[in-house]
Design a protein around this motif. Structure first.
Motif, short mmCIF file in Angstrom:
data_model
loop_
_atom_site.label_atom_id
_atom_site.label_comp_id
_atom_site.label_asym_id
_atom_site.label_seq_id
_atom_site.Cartn_x
_atom_site.Cartn_y
_atom_site.Cartn_z
N GLY A 20 -4.22 17.67 12.94
CA GLY A 20 -3.38 16.67 13.57
C GLY A 20 -2.02 16.52 12.91
O GLY A 20 -1.15 15.84 13.45
N ARG A 21 -1.84 17.10 11.70
CA ARG A 21 -0.58 17.00 10.96
C ARG A 21 -0.03 15.56 10.96
O ARG A 21 1.08 15.29 11.40
CB ARG A 21 0.46 17.94 11.56
N PRO A 22 -0.82 14.58 10.46
CA PRO A 22 -0.35 13.18 10.48
C PRO A 22 0.86 12.98 9.60
O PRO A 22 1.00 13.60 8.54
CB PRO A 22 -1.56 12.40 9.95
N VAL A 23 1.78 12.12 10.05
CA VAL A 23 2.97 11.82 9.28
C VAL A 23 2.62 10.86 8.14
O VAL A 23 1.68 10.07 8.26
CB VAL A 23 4.06 11.18 10.18
N THR A 24 3.34 10.95 7.05
CA THR A 24 3.12 10.04 5.93
C THR A 24 4.29 9.07 5.83
O THR A 24 5.34 9.27 6.42
CB THR A 24 2.97 10.79 4.59
N TYR A 25 4.09 8.01 5.05
CA TYR A 25 5.13 7.01 4.83
C TYR A 25 5.41 6.90 3.34
O TYR A 25 4.49 6.98 2.51
CB TYR A 25 4.72 5.64 5.37
N VAL A 26 6.68 6.70 2.99
CA VAL A 26 7.09 6.49 1.60
C VAL A 26 8.14 5.39 1.59
O VAL A 26 8.77 5.09 2.61
CB VAL A 26 7.68 7.77 0.98
N VAL A 27 8.33 4.76 0.42
CA VAL A 27 9.36 3.74 0.31
C VAL A 27 10.72 4.42 0.15
O VAL A 27 10.81 5.57 -0.26
CB VAL A 27 9.11 2.78 -0.88
N THR A 28 11.78 3.69 0.47
CA THR A 28 13.13 4.24 0.45
C THR A 28 13.90 3.80 -0.79
O THR A 28 13.46 2.92 -1.54
CB THR A 28 13.91 3.77 1.69
N GLU A 29 15.06 4.40 -0.97
CA GLU A 29 15.94 3.97 -2.06
C GLU A 29 16.44 2.55 -1.81
O GLU A 29 16.72 1.81 -2.75
CB GLU A 29 17.11 4.94 -2.20
N ILE B 131 0.83 -1.20 0.00
CA ILE B 131 0.00 0.00 0.00
C ILE B 131 0.87 1.26 0.00
O ILE B 131 0.62 2.21 -0.74
CB ILE B 131 -0.94 0.00 1.22
N ILE B 132 1.92 1.25 0.81
CA ILE B 132 2.82 2.41 0.85
C ILE B 132 3.51 2.59 -0.50
O ILE B 132 3.61 3.71 -1.01
CB ILE B 132 3.88 2.22 1.96
N ALA B 133 3.96 1.47 -1.10
CA ALA B 133 4.68 1.56 -2.38
C ALA B 133 3.79 2.11 -3.49
O ALA B 133 4.24 2.92 -4.30
CB ALA B 133 5.21 0.17 -2.76
N TYR B 134 2.54 1.67 -3.54
CA TYR B 134 1.66 2.06 -4.63
C TYR B 134 0.88 3.34 -4.37
O TYR B 134 0.34 3.94 -5.31
CB TYR B 134 0.68 0.93 -4.95
N HIS B 135 0.77 3.77 -3.12
CA HIS B 135 -0.05 4.93 -2.80
C HIS B 135 0.72 6.06 -2.13
O HIS B 135 0.12 7.03 -1.69
CB HIS B 135 -1.21 4.52 -1.88
N GLN B 136 2.04 5.96 -2.02
CA GLN B 136 2.82 6.96 -1.29
C GLN B 136 2.66 8.36 -1.88
O GLN B 136 2.45 8.49 -3.10
CB GLN B 136 4.30 6.56 -1.30
N PRO B 137 2.75 9.40 -1.01
CA PRO B 137 2.86 9.32 0.44
C PRO B 137 1.50 9.00 1.06
O PRO B 137 0.47 9.52 0.62
CB PRO B 137 3.32 10.73 0.83
N ASP C 183 12.68 -0.80 10.31
CA ASP C 183 13.95 -1.43 10.66
C ASP C 183 14.63 -2.01 9.42
O ASP C 183 15.87 -2.00 9.32
CB ASP C 183 13.73 -2.55 11.69
N LEU C 184 13.84 -2.51 8.48
CA LEU C 184 14.39 -3.03 7.23
C LEU C 184 14.88 -1.89 6.33
O LEU C 184 15.57 -2.14 5.33
CB LEU C 184 13.33 -3.84 6.47
N GLU C 185 14.50 -0.66 6.69
CA GLU C 185 14.83 0.53 5.90
C GLU C 185 14.20 0.47 4.52
O GLU C 185 14.76 0.97 3.54
CB GLU C 185 16.35 0.73 5.81
N TRP C 186 13.02 -0.15 4.45
CA TRP C 186 12.27 -0.20 3.19
C TRP C 186 11.25 0.93 3.12
O TRP C 186 10.76 1.25 2.05
CB TRP C 186 11.59 -1.55 3.02
N ILE C 187 10.90 1.51 4.28
CA ILE C 187 10.02 2.67 4.30
C ILE C 187 10.65 3.71 5.22
O ILE C 187 11.51 3.39 6.04
CB ILE C 187 8.58 2.34 4.78
N ARG C 188 10.21 4.95 5.07
CA ARG C 188 10.68 6.03 5.94
C ARG C 188 9.54 7.02 6.11
O ARG C 188 8.53 6.96 5.41
CB ARG C 188 11.90 6.72 5.35
N PHE C 189 9.72 7.94 7.05
CA PHE C 189 8.72 8.97 7.26
C PHE C 189 8.80 10.00 6.15
O PHE C 189 9.88 10.43 5.76
CB PHE C 189 8.92 9.66 8.61
#
Length: 215
Positions: A155-164, A111-117, A141-147
């Motif tokens: 509420g200024r919610p944080v989003t998630y995106v995939v990493t390099e 979901i993060i990969a296809y809908h980021q952020p 921890d896998l460093e596959w996603i980041r904030f």
């Protein structure tokens, strides 16, 4: 006959003159070989002498390494040397253990990969169930996603995106290169069960072996 020392404008010009193109290519090549992680163009330019153009040097190196045992590839906004795909079998170890992520982690990562952020609330809306903190922590921890950036909403919610690191692991240049539903099924990486809450089949379904973690 010896060349007279440069003076005035001539001396100042040579001081700031960029190295020849071939030398710039050697510099970029050295930086990439010495780095354990992909390197961005801006970082290369910062390391190289004034006037160097790392982007142009990269273009030349990409052509030079075509057909070789290693290729120069783009990983997100960075660059790295990687083993040629057809020679990957030489790097395999018989002791490699394949540990699959849980279905919850697979769905969350997809979901993060296809809908980021995407925010946690949006992930939960798509999945139809809550997302545990442990699932998100595992992917962090896998460093596959980041904030990502916070949404300009209450509420200024944080989003998630995939990493390099995620793109590098799966051999992708960018998230736009993620396979669609038909490609995943043709490769045997997706069964016929739809992801909970998904409406866009080509952009939201992924599971099973695609997100195996090598440990």
């Amino acid at each position: 006959m010896s060349r007279p020392p440069e003076t005035g404008d001539d001396a100042e010009g040579s001081l700031f003159e960029a190295p020849p193109a071939a030398e710039q290519e050697r510099m970029v090549e050295a930086i990439l070989f010495a780095s354990a992680e992909p390197v961005r163009v801006a970082e290369m330019n910062a390391r190289m002498p004034h006037g160097c153009d790392a982007a142009r040097a990269l273009e030349a190196l990409v052509r030079r390494y075509e057909g070789r045992g290693v290729h120069l590839v783009r990983v997100g906004e960075a660059w790295a040397f990687r083993t040629a795909p057809d020679l990957g079998f030489l790097m395999q170890k018989e002791t490699v253990e394949m540990r699959k992520l849980s279905r919850a982690a697979i769905e969350t990562l997809a979901i993060i990969a296809y809908h980021q952020p995407v925010t946690r609330a949006e992930i939960e809306e798509i999945r139809g169930v809550s997302v545990s903190r442990g699932t998100v922590d595992q992917l962090l921890d896998l460093e596959w996603i980041r904030f990502g950036r916070r949404r300009m909403t209450p509420g200024r919610p944080v989003t998630y995106v995939v990493t390099e690191a995620f793109l590098d692991h799966f051999g992708l240049e960018s998230a736009r290169d993620l396979p669609g539903l038909r490609e995943l099924r043709a490769a045997g990486l997706l069964d016929n069960r739809p992801m909970p809450g998904s409406e866009d089949e080509d952009a939201a379904e992924a599971q099973g072996e695609m997100f195996e973690d090598e440990s």
